[in-house]
Design a protein around this motif. Sequence first.
Motif, mmCIF file in Angstrom:
data_model
loop_
_atom_site.group_PDB
_atom_site.id
_atom_site.type_symbol
_atom_site.label_atom_id
_atom_site.label_comp_id
_atom_site.label_asym_id
_atom_site.label_seq_id
_atom_site.Cartn_x
_atom_site.Cartn_y
_atom_site.Cartn_z
ATOM 1 N N THR B 100 -9.846 9.322 8.253
ATOM 2 C CA THR B 100 -8.450 9.583 8.580
ATOM 3 C C THR B 100 -7.859 10.485 7.504
ATOM 4 O O THR B 100 -8.453 10.682 6.442
ATOM 5 N N VAL B 101 -6.682 11.031 7.798
ATOM 6 C CA VAL B 101 -5.995 11.897 6.852
ATOM 7 C C VAL B 101 -5.803 11.163 5.521
ATOM 8 O O VAL B 101 -6.065 11.703 4.447
ATOM 9 N N GLY B 102 -5.380 9.897 5.598
ATOM 10 C CA GLY B 102 -5.180 9.111 4.386
ATOM 11 C C GLY B 102 -6.471 8.932 3.606
ATOM 12 O O GLY B 102 -6.492 9.049 2.380
ATOM 13 N N GLU B 103 -7.562 8.653 4.320
ATOM 14 C CA GLU B 103 -8.860 8.471 3.649
ATOM 15 C C GLU B 103 -9.347 9.770 3.018
ATOM 16 O O GLU B 103 -9.986 9.759 1.968
ATOM 17 N N ASN B 104 -9.031 10.898 3.667
ATOM 18 C CA ASN B 104 -9.382 12.186 3.093
ATOM 19 C C ASN B 104 -8.696 12.401 1.754
ATOM 20 O O ASN B 104 -9.332 12.761 0.773
ATOM 21 N N VAL B 105 -7.380 12.153 1.734
ATOM 22 C CA VAL B 105 -6.620 12.383 0.503
ATOM 23 C C VAL B 105 -7.013 11.362 -0.564
ATOM 24 O O VAL B 105 -7.063 11.674 -1.746
ATOM 25 N N GLY B 106 -7.332 10.140 -0.125
ATOM 26 C CA GLY B 106 -7.712 9.104 -1.085
ATOM 27 C C GLY B 106 -9.181 9.172 -1.505
ATOM 28 O O GLY B 106 -9.637 8.332 -2.282
ATOM 29 N N PHE B 107 -9.907 10.179 -0.998
ATOM 30 C CA PHE B 107 -11.353 10.245 -1.262
ATOM 31 C C PHE B 107 -11.659 10.432 -2.754
ATOM 32 O O PHE B 107 -12.508 9.728 -3.310
ATOM 33 N N GLY B 108 -10.952 11.381 -3.375
ATOM 34 C CA GLY B 108 -11.172 11.627 -4.803
ATOM 35 C C GLY B 108 -10.914 10.388 -5.643
ATOM 36 O O GLY B 108 -11.783 9.943 -6.398
ATOM 37 N N PRO B 109 -9.724 9.783 -5.510
ATOM 38 C CA PRO B 109 -9.459 8.543 -6.245
ATOM 39 C C PRO B 109 -10.511 7.464 -5.974
ATOM 40 O O PRO B 109 -10.906 6.742 -6.890
ATOM 41 N N ARG B 110 -10.992 7.372 -4.723
ATOM 42 C CA ARG B 110 -12.002 6.351 -4.423
ATOM 43 C C ARG B 110 -13.313 6.645 -5.149
ATOM 44 O O ARG B 110 -13.997 5.734 -5.617
ATOM 45 N N MET B 111 -13.654 7.951 -5.270
ATOM 46 C CA MET B 111 -14.877 8.304 -5.990
ATOM 47 C C MET B 111 -14.741 7.999 -7.483
ATOM 48 O O MET B 111 -15.731 7.844 -8.182
ATOM 49 N N ARG B 112 -13.483 7.929 -7.950
ATOM 50 C CA ARG B 112 -13.276 7.539 -9.359
ATOM 51 C C ARG B 112 -13.387 6.041 -9.530
ATOM 52 O O ARG B 112 -13.265 5.529 -10.634
ATOM 53 N N GLY B 113 -13.550 5.320 -8.418
ATOM 54 C CA GLY B 113 -13.747 3.875 -8.499
ATOM 55 C C GLY B 113 -12.474 3.072 -8.422
ATOM 56 O O GLY B 113 -12.469 1.880 -8.716
ATOM 57 N N LEU B 114 -11.366 3.698 -8.004
ATOM 58 C CA LEU B 114 -10.124 2.943 -7.867
ATOM 59 C C LEU B 114 -10.208 2.036 -6.646
ATOM 60 O O LEU B 114 -10.883 2.358 -5.675
ATOM 61 N N PRO B 115 -9.531 0.887 -6.683
ATOM 62 C CA PRO B 115 -9.546 -0.015 -5.526
ATOM 63 C C PRO B 115 -8.858 0.629 -4.324
ATOM 64 O O PRO B 115 -7.969 1.464 -4.471
ATOM 65 N N LYS B 116 -9.295 0.190 -3.129
ATOM 66 C CA LYS B 116 -8.846 0.811 -1.871
ATOM 67 C C LYS B 116 -7.323 0.868 -1.748
ATOM 68 O O LYS B 116 -6.757 1.875 -1.334
ATOM 69 N N LYS B 117 -6.671 -0.231 -2.147
ATOM 70 C CA LYS B 117 -5.214 -0.289 -2.012
ATOM 71 C C LYS B 117 -4.538 0.824 -2.798
ATOM 72 O O LYS B 117 -3.623 1.483 -2.318
ATOM 73 N N GLU B 118 -5.038 1.016 -4.012
ATOM 74 C CA GLU B 118 -4.450 2.024 -4.883
ATOM 75 C C GLU B 118 -4.683 3.424 -4.308
ATOM 76 O O GLU B 118 -3.803 4.286 -4.361
ATOM 77 N N CYS B 119 -5.900 3.630 -3.750
ATOM 78 C CA CYS B 119 -6.226 4.928 -3.149
ATOM 79 C C CYS B 119 -5.273 5.235 -1.995
ATOM 80 O O CYS B 119 -4.775 6.356 -1.868
ATOM 81 N N ASP B 120 -5.029 4.222 -1.152
ATOM 82 C CA ASP B 120 -4.111 4.403 -0.027
ATOM 83 C C ASP B 120 -2.721 4.793 -0.522
ATOM 84 O O ASP B 120 -2.058 5.659 0.046
ATOM 85 N N GLN B 121 -2.319 4.148 -1.599
ATOM 86 C CA GLN B 121 -0.997 4.418 -2.153
ATOM 87 C C GLN B 121 -0.911 5.853 -2.694
ATOM 88 O O GLN B 121 0.066 6.560 -2.428
ATOM 89 N N ILE B 122 -1.946 6.249 -3.443
ATOM 90 C CA ILE B 122 -1.989 7.621 -3.961
ATOM 91 C C ILE B 122 -1.957 8.613 -2.810
ATOM 92 O O ILE B 122 -1.229 9.610 -2.840
ATOM 93 N N ALA B 123 -2.730 8.318 -1.751
ATOM 94 C CA ALA B 123 -2.783 9.207 -0.588
ATOM 95 C C ALA B 123 -1.394 9.388 0.001
ATOM 96 O O ALA B 123 -0.962 10.516 0.260
ATOM 97 N N LEU B 124 -0.672 8.280 0.189
ATOM 98 C CA LEU B 124 0.667 8.373 0.772
ATOM 99 C C LEU B 124 1.608 9.160 -0.132
ATOM 100 O O LEU B 124 2.393 9.990 0.329
ATOM 101 N N GLU B 125 1.481 8.904 -1.429
ATOM 102 C CA GLU B 125 2.347 9.590 -2.386
ATOM 103 C C GLU B 125 2.137 11.107 -2.293
ATOM 104 O O GLU B 125 3.094 11.878 -2.238
ATOM 105 N N PHE B 126 0.856 11.529 -2.232
ATOM 106 C CA PHE B 126 0.586 12.965 -2.196
ATOM 107 C C PHE B 126 0.889 13.568 -0.830
ATOM 108 O O PHE B 126 1.340 14.708 -0.744
ATOM 109 N N LEU B 127 0.658 12.800 0.228
ATOM 110 C CA LEU B 127 0.991 13.303 1.563
ATOM 111 C C LEU B 127 2.502 13.532 1.683
ATOM 112 O O LEU B 127 2.953 14.446 2.375
ATOM 113 N N SER B 128 3.296 12.726 0.978
ATOM 114 C CA SER B 128 4.747 12.878 1.071
ATOM 115 C C SER B 128 5.193 14.185 0.419
ATOM 116 O O SER B 128 6.264 14.701 0.729
#
Lengths: 267, 258
Positions: B100-128
């Motif tokens: 999904t669009v959110g998973e795409n944006v959260g992909f980098g943070p997830r590769m850094r090993g951040l927990p899923k919740k945090e990645c989703d939050q970062i994704a939303l922040e950057f999508l905004s």
Amino acid sequence: MIFLKAWSFYLRLVAKFPIVQTILPFVPLVIAWALVTEYEVFPRAFLPGPMDVINAFGTLTYKGVLTQYLEDSVVRLAVGAAVGVAIGIPLGLLIGLSDRVREAVWPVLLFFQAIGDIAWLPILLVWFGFSLTTMTLIIVYTVLFPIVLNTSLGVRSVSTDLHRAALSLGASKLRVVWEVVLPGALPNIMTGLRNGLGYGWRALIATEIIVGTSGIGFMMFDARRAGSVVEILLGMVVLGTLWYVVDSWVLAPIERATGKRWGLVTQ
Amino acid sequence: MGSGYSMKNLTIQNVSKTYFDPYAGANVTAVHDISLKVNQGEFISIVGPSGCGKTTLLNMIAGFLPISGGSINIDDKPIKGPGADRGVVFQTFALFPWKTVGENVGFGPRMRGLPKKECDQIALEFLSLVGLEHVAQKYPNELSGGMQQRVGVVRALANNPDVLLMDEPFASVDAQTRMTLQEELTKIWQARRPTILFITHDVPESVFLADRVVVLSKGRVLEDMPIQLQRPRVWDQLIEDDTFKGLSAQVLSKVRSA
């Protein structure tokens, strides 16, 4: 007007009961079959009618023979397909990802692909006799090639930019395989699975005819020995129906949820 | 990695690229000798005709292609292959169709090993940042081209890279959308000040966006021109602006002489 009304009624019917769309094309076929047998174009002993087959279905199901044979065949196919997938997808990934593996394995792969499934039967019979092992090996062999070839094709069809995007977002090479290569190859893997299962299903019936002591293929060949044409026809109907069920209840939903949803396959 | 950008300079020193062309049966030099210093927070456009070596240069900085000679360093550390310190925005968008669009944006943070919740939050922040938080659950193929590239830009930004490498990112969207995307990019740049290396063959685009326009020709730097235009930059104003017109004409004549 009447035609239009009938058409709109049909559309509403299909929307309500999708099964109608599946059954309708068979109606003229079955009617033709019934007419041919009713007017005894061929002697009844050679070509029984639809009702005879339905009756045979009832009796054999009641005796438990049909359900038992069907289960045997389906389990054999499922086991063979599972083993084929478990070997085929990793092998296809390796071949698709590494030029060196591809160069080493490809000629051998093509060589053995040319030796069709049934061509293995004589040697397998010598080695393993009339056994489940023989049947399973044939199915694994048949399912394997379409999966390996299509998987490696799918791996190579994943665009370079997607690899690069994942790497520059910090993914390790192993992670790229899991996150990018595998989903990217999935539509091709599904094609391979569809072909593999189709070939495997045919190979299974052929093998059961020769090796079997149970299964749909055995039932049909045994019926020939007993001169029961109706059971042969029943076997054929079961084969066609079963494949339709596997395709529309198992394969098509997976494809709808993956490749089509992602826009990788046109609707 | 914090939310800010640490001081990082990109230094390209006498870089060259030669590769063997199997069809021509000979070695081809795509990049002869390029030296370039990109300071932290700078917005640089690299412009030139096709075949000038600009995409090859970007691919070497990104680590997609090995360099044949010279060096590319980020703060005296030579780059080795692709890495999360250099974000890339592709002309083809290169969004993962199965995420999904959110998973795409959260992909980098997830590769850094951040927990899923945090990645989703970062994704939303950057999508905004690009007004797209409402499509986080959609798949990329459900979005228009302009929206897809907005996602491509913030996906690279969400990883807080030292340098953002953009390879003709707006070349495949329609003219009106392109202008909007250009304005949005300058806004994001002003707000977050990432270092950007922007490859394009579109001269007005290169001038509109950057602080410096580097003109490449036949694998060499032909011109390195500062662009002193007020920010924020808006097309409605600049299109009539004499300084902008003059700079564009200057860059264009350099590109055409190339």
